[in-house]
Scaffold this motif. Structure first.
Motif, PDB file in Angstrom:
ATOM      1  N   CYS A  63      40.050  43.010  35.376  1.00 55.26           N
ATOM      2  CA  CYS A  63      40.491  44.347  35.794  1.00 55.26           C
ATOM      3  C   CYS A  63      40.761  44.403  37.289  1.00 55.26           C
ATOM      4  O   CYS A  63      41.720  45.034  37.741  1.00 55.26           O
ATOM      5  CB  CYS A  63      39.441  45.391  35.410  1.00 55.26           C
ATOM      6  SG  CYS A  63      39.327  45.698  33.656  1.00 55.26           S
ATOM      7  N   THR A  64      39.918  43.742  38.063  1.00 56.31           N
ATOM      8  CA  THR A  64      40.108  43.715  39.511  1.00 56.31           C
ATOM      9  C   THR A  64      41.408  43.006  39.869  1.00 56.31           C
ATOM     10  O   THR A  64      42.167  43.458  40.740  1.00 56.31           O
ATOM     11  CB  THR A  64      38.918  43.019  40.202  1.00 56.31           C
ATOM     12  OG1 THR A  64      37.711  43.730  39.903  1.00 56.31           O
ATOM     13  CG2 THR A  64      39.110  42.986  41.711  1.00 56.31           C
ATOM     14  N   LEU A  65      41.693  41.896  39.195  1.00 56.92           N
ATOM     15  CA  LEU A  65      42.941  41.180  39.451  1.00 56.92           C
ATOM     16  C   LEU A  65      44.157  42.055  39.175  1.00 56.92           C
ATOM     17  O   LEU A  65      45.171  41.978  39.866  1.00 56.92           O
ATOM     18  CB  LEU A  65      43.018  39.927  38.577  1.00 56.92           C
ATOM     19  CG  LEU A  65      42.181  38.719  38.998  1.00 56.92           C
ATOM     20  CD1 LEU A  65      42.304  37.620  37.952  1.00 56.92           C
ATOM     21  CD2 LEU A  65      42.616  38.202  40.361  1.00 56.92           C
ATOM     22  N   TYR A  66      44.060  42.914  38.149  1.00 58.33           N
ATOM     23  CA  TYR A  66      45.197  43.738  37.761  1.00 58.33           C
ATOM     24  C   TYR A  66      45.385  44.965  38.655  1.00 58.33           C
ATOM     25  O   TYR A  66      46.498  45.482  38.753  1.00 58.33           O
ATOM     26  CB  TYR A  66      45.024  44.218  36.316  1.00 58.33           C
ATOM     27  CG  TYR A  66      45.191  43.148  35.263  1.00 58.33           C
ATOM     28  CD1 TYR A  66      45.692  41.882  35.578  1.00 58.33           C
ATOM     29  CD2 TYR A  66      44.850  43.397  33.936  1.00 58.33           C
ATOM     30  CE1 TYR A  66      45.837  40.911  34.620  1.00 58.33           C
ATOM     31  CE2 TYR A  66      45.004  42.428  32.966  1.00 58.33           C
ATOM     32  CZ  TYR A  66      45.488  41.187  33.300  1.00 58.33           C
ATOM     33  OH  TYR A  66      45.644  40.227  32.336  1.00 58.33           O
ATOM     34  N   THR A  67      44.308  45.438  39.268  1.00 61.45           N
ATOM     35  CA  THR A  67      44.389  46.741  39.930  1.00 61.45           C
ATOM     36  C   THR A  67      44.282  46.691  41.457  1.00 61.45           C
ATOM     37  O   THR A  67      44.744  47.619  42.125  1.00 61.45           O
ATOM     38  CB  THR A  67      43.282  47.672  39.392  1.00 61.45           C
ATOM     39  OG1 THR A  67      41.996  47.048  39.584  1.00 61.45           O
ATOM     40  CG2 THR A  67      43.486  47.950  37.912  1.00 61.45           C
ATOM     41  N   ARG A  68      43.686  45.651  42.015  1.00 57.84           N
ATOM     42  CA  ARG A  68      43.510  45.644  43.477  1.00 57.84           C
ATOM     43  C   ARG A  68      44.806  45.282  44.183  1.00 57.84           C
ATOM     44  O   ARG A  68      45.731  44.700  43.590  1.00 57.84           O
ATOM     45  CB  ARG A  68      42.398  44.671  43.881  1.00 57.84           C
ATOM     46  CG  ARG A  68      42.741  43.205  43.708  1.00 57.84           C
ATOM     47  CD  ARG A  68      41.621  42.345  44.275  1.00 57.84           C
ATOM     48  NE  ARG A  68      41.788  40.928  43.996  1.00 57.84           N
ATOM     49  CZ  ARG A  68      42.552  40.101  44.713  1.00 57.84           C
ATOM     50  NH1 ARG A  68      43.243  40.563  45.744  1.00 57.84           N
ATOM     51  NH2 ARG A  68      42.628  38.813  44.398  1.00 57.84           N
ATOM     52  N   ASP A  69      44.878  45.627  45.460  1.00 56.99           N
ATOM     53  CA  ASP A  69      46.019  45.236  46.284  1.00 56.99           C
ATOM     54  C   ASP A  69      45.945  43.729  46.555  1.00 56.99           C
ATOM     55  O   ASP A  69      44.901  43.217  46.962  1.00 56.99           O
ATOM     56  CB  ASP A  69      46.022  46.006  47.602  1.00 56.99           C
ATOM     57  CG  ASP A  69      46.292  47.487  47.410  1.00 56.99           C
ATOM     58  OD1 ASP A  69      46.956  47.838  46.412  1.00 56.99           O
ATOM     59  OD2 ASP A  69      45.816  48.288  48.237  1.00 56.99           O
ATOM     60  N   LEU A  70      47.043  43.058  46.324  1.00 55.14           N
ATOM     61  CA  LEU A  70      47.072  41.614  46.541  1.00 55.14           C
ATOM     62  C   LEU A  70      47.502  41.295  47.972  1.00 55.14           C
ATOM     63  O   LEU A  70      48.297  42.023  48.573  1.00 55.14           O
ATOM     64  CB  LEU A  70      48.037  40.943  45.569  1.00 55.14           C
ATOM     65  CG  LEU A  70      47.709  41.039  44.081  1.00 55.14           C
ATOM     66  CD1 LEU A  70      48.771  40.299  43.266  1.00 55.14           C
ATOM     67  CD2 LEU A  70      46.328  40.481  43.774  1.00 55.14           C
ATOM     68  N   ALA A  71      46.993  40.202  48.488  1.00 56.29           N
ATOM     69  CA  ALA A  71      47.440  39.717  49.797  1.00 56.29           C
ATOM     70  C   ALA A  71      48.851  39.142  49.651  1.00 56.29           C
ATOM     71  O   ALA A  71      49.327  38.865  48.552  1.00 56.29           O
ATOM     72  CB  ALA A  71      46.472  38.656  50.313  1.00 56.29           C
ATOM     73  N   ALA A  72      49.496  38.950  50.754  1.00 57.36           N
ATOM     74  CA  ALA A  72      50.879  38.454  50.735  1.00 57.36           C
ATOM     75  C   ALA A  72      50.975  37.048  50.160  1.00 57.36           C
ATOM     76  O   ALA A  72      52.052  36.635  49.694  1.00 57.36           O
ATOM     77  CB  ALA A  72      51.447  38.475  52.150  1.00 57.36           C
ATOM     78  N   ASP A  73      49.864  36.310  50.189  1.00 56.70           N
ATOM     79  CA  ASP A  73      49.891  34.927  49.701  1.00 56.70           C
ATOM     80  C   ASP A  73      49.260  34.786  48.318  1.00 56.70           C
ATOM     81  O   ASP A  73      48.823  33.713  47.929  1.00 56.70           O
ATOM     82  CB  ASP A  73      49.175  34.004  50.690  1.00 56.70           C
ATOM     83  CG  ASP A  73      47.707  34.379  50.875  1.00 56.70           C
ATOM     84  OD1 ASP A  73      47.299  35.467  50.388  1.00 56.70           O
ATOM     85  OD2 ASP A  73      46.962  33.592  51.495  1.00 56.70           O
ATOM     86  N   GLU A  74      49.203  35.886  47.544  1.00 54.69           N
ATOM     87  CA  GLU A  74      48.600  35.870  46.215  1.00 54.69           C
ATOM     88  C   GLU A  74      49.589  36.305  45.137  1.00 54.69           C
ATOM     89  O   GLU A  74      50.452  37.158  45.376  1.00 54.69           O
ATOM     90  CB  GLU A  74      47.405  36.832  46.142  1.00 54.69           C
ATOM     91  CG  GLU A  74      46.137  36.362  46.798  1.00 54.69           C
ATOM     92  CD  GLU A  74      45.010  37.350  46.558  1.00 54.69           C
ATOM     93  OE1 GLU A  74      44.006  36.971  45.910  1.00 54.69           O
ATOM     94  OE2 GLU A  74      45.132  38.516  46.978  1.00 54.69           O
TER      95      GLU A  74
END
Length: 295
Positions: free
Chosen positions: A96-107
């Protein structure tokens, strides 16, 4: 039921009670070899039990509708005995965290899975397009010409799909798809999160050795019975409806070419799926231990 003209016939309440009782039992329990009841079979059962001399399926349907019963329908559910322990909670929270959090530019976060045993099913006569007053016509008979496996990865933020086809589904083919991802994903992306199930093909020794040589790739596995958390399954549903509903391809090569063409067309107007935590919240509410203990 008293003899009377058809227009004035009626059934006493006992008939409805007996019908509801039967409808709420599995047919096998009553000695019938049926997966589920329908109105015609229930009418036959009432007659066989001598509850009525005769009754129509339409009357059965009206009685069931009054009691909000549809025994011909079914849906899958997960037994509450399946563990909802600390490991289950941690895995669900991770996805769930992977789907909802803001990703860094290198992710990037990719959902990966395989759609297996896709058959060309070459028709004996050409499939005919729709005409005024006529639908698309597909020859009933076909020739079997083997099967393909489609490896696909769905980008959860952009909707872009990466695809690879292979005749077999082993660690070798899976690693070939990983190599393709490694080539196509820019080197500036230093963290590639892959969400996939726990198949041996995804966790074998050859795959682990490949991961050791490619540290930017990180695997994330949902809990058992949580394939609904893998977003590529939603894309597979679209693929099935729009490209595979009519299977009529010359051979495996033609099938592979058409699959890749579909992916290319999809990527031209790709879109992500809106992820909601509502379903997850319902599952988490049934966990065996409070969230606070694993926070």
């Amino acid at each position: 039921m008293a003899n009377a003209p058809v227009a004035r016939r009626s059934f006493p309440p006992e008939v409805a009670v007996h019908l509801v009782k039967i409808a709420c039992e599995r047919p096998d329990k009553l000695g019938r070899s049926l997966s589920h009841w329908d109105c015609a079979e229930l009418a036959r059962q009432l007659e066989a039990d001598c509850v009525v001399d005769s009754i129509s399926p339409q009357t059965v349907q009206r009685i069931l509708a009054h009691h909000k019963l549809k025994p011909w329908r079914h849906h899958l559910w997960l037994s509450p005995k399946v563990p909802r322990d600390a490991e289950f909670i941690e895995r669900v929270k991770d996805i769930c965290t992977l789907y909802t959090r803001d990703l860094a530019a290198d992710e990037v976060v990719l959902c990966l899975d395989e759609k297996t045993s896709l058959q060309p099913r070459t028709r004996l006569s050409p499939t005919l397009p729709a005409q005024p007053g006529r639908p698309v016509r597909v020859e009933h008979e076909y020739r079997r010409k083997g099967a393909l496996n489609l490896f696909a990865a769905f980008d959860t933020r952009t909707g872009k799909v990466y695809a690879h086809t292979a005749e077999r589904k082993r660690q070798v083919e899976f690693i070939a798809f990983l190599e393709q991802l490694d080539r196509e994903i820019p080197a500036a992306i230093t963290s590639v999160h892959l969400v996939m199930d726990n198949l041996r093909m995804h966790t074998g020794k050859q795959v682990q050795a490949w991961l050791a040589r490619h540290p930017r790739f990180k695997f994330h596995h949902p809990p058992v019975h949580c394939s609904w958390m893998n977003q590529v399954e939603q894309w597979f549903s679209i693929l099935q409806r729009k490209r595979l509903a009519i299977a009529d391809f010359a051979d495996k090569s033609a099938l592979a070419e058409r699959l890749h063409a579909f992916v290319k067309e999809w990527n031209e107007h790709a879109h992500p799926f809106k992820w909601t935590t509502k379903s997850v919240a319902k599952i988490m509410a049934k966990c065996e231990i409070p969230l606070a203990k694993v926070a």
